[in-house]
Design an enzyme around this catalytic site. Structure first.
Site, short mmCIF file in Angstrom:
data_model
loop_
_atom_site.label_atom_id
_atom_site.label_comp_id
_atom_site.label_asym_id
_atom_site.label_seq_id
_atom_site.Cartn_x
_atom_site.Cartn_y
_atom_site.Cartn_z
N LYS A 1 14.44 -29.66 10.80
CA LYS A 1 14.12 -29.35 9.40
C LYS A 1 12.71 -28.80 9.30
CE LYS A 1 17.41 -32.66 7.56
NZ LYS A 1 17.68 -34.01 7.10
N GLN B 1 14.60 -39.24 5.77
CA GLN B 1 15.73 -39.12 6.69
C GLN B 1 16.54 -40.42 6.73
OE1 GLN B 1 16.68 -36.26 8.41
NE2 GLN B 1 18.47 -37.46 8.95
N ASP C 1 16.99 -33.86 -1.56
CA ASP C 1 18.30 -34.27 -1.05
C ASP C 1 19.29 -34.52 -2.19
OD1 ASP C 1 18.54 -34.17 1.66
OD2 ASP C 1 17.75 -36.17 2.04
#
Ligand SMILES: NC(=O)c1ccc[n+]([C@@H]2O[C@H](COP(=O)([O-])OP(=O)(O)OC[C@H]3O[C@@H](n4cnc5c(N)ncnc54)[C@H](OP(=O)(O)O)[C@@H]3O)[C@@H](O)[C@H]2O)c1
Length: 281
Positions: A49, A93, A116
């Site tokens: 990422k 994460q 997200d």
């Protein structure tokens, strides 16, 4: 004749477009990526990422915290990043170590920095048909289907999997696009009878060879979200060879949904940047 839905190619197009947009911005967007612990797969995801963001000019900073970090320390870091005007997106994460509550963590992130799309405000907006930041994998799947002019409106869609990250938001996106959607999960009976009716079949289960050719309707579109390790290889949920004999369009694994997820994350960082700019003005 079956064709693949080439996520790698479409993701490249998106990355190039994002790169051009970022190049036009005087102040560059910034993403903060937080990883707690030393899970191998998570470390690889975070590195990818950060690398992809940097390749398009988005500043990505990683915060690597030890696995014994207490929840309060993580929440304090998120609060600090929430207040930092130079940070446009915050991503934690998953999975987190067991002693940290994932819901508390995602709901501490400011909704306009929640790239997200997992906190309650963004989930609610999606439910209200007023989406802001949408989880990257479902968003990427819809983008890929549209890029290949797959008709969604009025079609019968079957989504296998009901996670907050993939199955549920994807089902909502399909409903919002006027499809008729069936969500299946581990308690679903007669799965094959249901999947055989799908014009668009999505598998987000996480089991290799879960979808065989006889579960697919002729000329259907098949989207394979699964990532499974099998004898040193990464494979999806779908038996690709069998699917290619029955379906019209199939996503390969790798190079299907995976690259679209990363591309959609980049789009979400830009979206968050815009949301904050509009909020400030
Ligand atoms: N390509 C990408 O970018 C990307 C992104 C995210 C995830 N993934 C992959 O996608 C897969 C799913 O991810 P996730 O986070 O959604 O996983 P998850 O939270 O484990 O959800 C799996 C879903 O599959 C359902 N399921 C399990 N066994 C089943 C069965 N026998 N029949 C029908 N449904 C069954 C589960 O049902 P219950 O709810 O009843 O337990 C659950 O809803 C994983 O392989 C993951 O690695 C890929």
């Amino acid at each position: 004749m079956s064709q693949i839905l080439d996520g790698q190619m479409v993701s490249k197009e998106i990355r190039e477009r994002v790169k051009e947009e970022v190049a036009r911005l005087e102040i560059k967007p910034k993403l903060a990526v937080i990883l707690v612990g030393d899970d191998d797969a998570s470390q690889i995801y975070v590195r990818n990422k950060v690398k992809t963001c940097n390749s398009v000019g988005i500043i990505a900073e990683d915060y690597l915290l030890p696995s014994d970090t207490i929840e309060k320390e993580l929440l304090d870091l998120i609060e600090k990043l929430n207040k930092d005007k130079s940070v446009n997106g915050i991503l934690v994460q998953m999975p987190l170590p067991k002693h940290i509550n994932e819901n508390t963590v995602v709901n501490t992130i400011l909704p306009i920095k929640d790239v997200d799309g997992l906190n309650l405000v963004n989930q609610g907006k999606l439910l209200n048909r007023n989406p802001a930041l949408v989880p990257a994998t479902p968003k990427g799947i819809i983008t890929l289907l549209k890029r290949y002019f797959v008709e969604i409106e009025g079609k019968k869609v079957v989504v296998i999997g009901r996670s907050k990250l993939v199955g549920m938001p994807l089902a909502l996106l399909f409903i919002n696009a006027n499809a008729t959607v069936t969500i299946c999960h581990s308690y679903t009976e007669n799965l094959k009878e249901i999947t055989k009716q799908a014009d668009i079949l999505v598998s987000a289960v996480g089991k290799a060879n879960f979808i065989s050719g006889d579960m697919i309707k002729k000329d259907a579109v098949v989207v394979d979200v699964g990532i499974n390790r099998q004898m040193g290889n990464i494979v999806g949920d779908v038996n690709f060879k069998e699917a290619m004999e029955v379906a019209r369009l199939v996503t390969p694994v790798p190079k299907g949904v995976g690259p679209m997820t990363i591309a959609s994350l980049l789009e979400n960082v830009l979206e968050a940047y815009d949301l904050q700019k509009r909020d400030i003005q």
